[in-house]
Motif scaffolding. Structure first.
Motif, mmCIF file in Angstrom:
data_model
loop_
_atom_site.group_PDB
_atom_site.id
_atom_site.type_symbol
_atom_site.label_atom_id
_atom_site.label_comp_id
_atom_site.label_asym_id
_atom_site.label_seq_id
_atom_site.Cartn_x
_atom_site.Cartn_y
_atom_site.Cartn_z
ATOM 1 N N PHE A 128 73.370 -12.161 1.525
ATOM 2 C CA PHE A 128 72.980 -13.379 2.237
ATOM 3 C C PHE A 128 71.515 -13.407 2.653
ATOM 4 N N LYS A 129 70.748 -12.412 2.263
ATOM 5 C CA LYS A 129 69.319 -12.431 2.598
ATOM 6 C C LYS A 129 68.609 -13.468 1.743
ATOM 7 N N LYS A 130 67.486 -13.961 2.237
ATOM 8 C CA LYS A 130 66.711 -14.945 1.476
ATOM 9 C C LYS A 130 66.135 -14.287 0.245
ATOM 10 N N LYS A 131 66.164 -15.011 -0.848
ATOM 11 C CA LYS A 131 65.660 -14.492 -2.115
ATOM 12 C C LYS A 131 64.139 -14.582 -2.124
ATOM 13 N N ARG A 132 63.494 -13.488 -2.512
ATOM 14 C CA ARG A 132 62.038 -13.468 -2.625
ATOM 15 C C ARG A 132 61.672 -13.550 -4.094
ATOM 16 N N PRO A 133 60.654 -14.323 -4.425
ATOM 17 C CA PRO A 133 60.255 -14.396 -5.841
ATOM 18 C C PRO A 133 59.674 -13.070 -6.303
ATOM 19 N N LYS A 134 60.029 -12.691 -7.528
ATOM 20 C CA LYS A 134 59.506 -11.445 -8.097
ATOM 21 C C LYS A 134 58.088 -11.682 -8.603
ATOM 22 N N PRO A 135 57.257 -10.657 -8.521
ATOM 23 C CA PRO A 135 55.898 -10.815 -9.049
ATOM 24 C C PRO A 135 55.944 -10.936 -10.573
ATOM 25 N N ASP A 136 54.942 -11.613 -11.135
ATOM 26 C CA ASP A 136 54.898 -11.863 -12.578
ATOM 27 C C ASP A 136 54.794 -10.568 -13.384
ATOM 28 N N GLY A 137 54.066 -9.654 -12.950
ATOM 29 C CA GLY A 137 53.889 -8.409 -13.688
ATOM 30 C C GLY A 137 53.074 -7.423 -12.876
ATOM 31 N N PRO A 138 52.770 -6.284 -13.479
ATOM 32 C CA PRO A 138 51.974 -5.312 -12.711
ATOM 33 C C PRO A 138 50.567 -5.840 -12.481
ATOM 34 N N VAL A 139 50.079 -5.603 -11.311
ATOM 35 C CA VAL A 139 48.755 -6.063 -10.921
ATOM 36 C C VAL A 139 47.800 -4.871 -11.039
ATOM 37 N N ARG A 140 46.733 -5.016 -11.819
ATOM 38 C CA ARG A 140 45.741 -3.965 -11.999
ATOM 39 C C ARG A 140 44.549 -4.242 -11.116
ATOM 40 N N THR A 141 44.070 -3.193 -10.520
ATOM 41 C CA THR A 141 42.861 -3.314 -9.728
ATOM 42 C C THR A 141 41.794 -2.429 -10.354
#
Length: 101
Positions: free
Chosen positions: A86-99
């Motif tokens: 029942f927790k709110k759904k969080r959107p998944k990130p598109d992909g790995p983020v490179r810095t």
């Protein structure tokens, strides 16, 4: 004084749907009881079910219970009392983020 008034208003907001649900349940109960009790009366030739009263009661019952259930779910989500279902759904990130470092 302001806290007292706000708490009283919150209680009134919760009591009204509870009374609606109670009235709806009683309307459905009365419709079923009258239909069953009229079968023992020999003077009644064509017993009919009170669909309008039963439908109105069902509507009031579902409206009141739905409001109270939604309020409890909202409060429990805010306090983190609910399970993972029942927790709110969080959107998944598109992909790995490179810095670049």
């Amino acid at each position: 004084m302001r806290l007292l008034i706000s708490r009283f208003a919150a209680i009134i907001i919760l009591v009204i749907p509870g009374l609606m649900a109670m009235k709806g349940f009683l309307m459905m109960k009365d419709a079923v009881f009258l239909y069953i009790s009229v079968h023992g009366d020999e003077r009644v030739t064509n017993p009919t079910f009170q669909w309008l009263s039963f439908g109105g009661g069902l509507f009031l019952f579902l409206l009141g219970i739905g409001f109270l259930g939604g309020w409890i779910l909202f409060r429990d989500r805010k306090r983190n009392y609910v399970g993972p279902r029942f927790k709110k759904k969080r959107p998944k990130p598109d992909g790995p983020v490179r810095t670049n470092s």
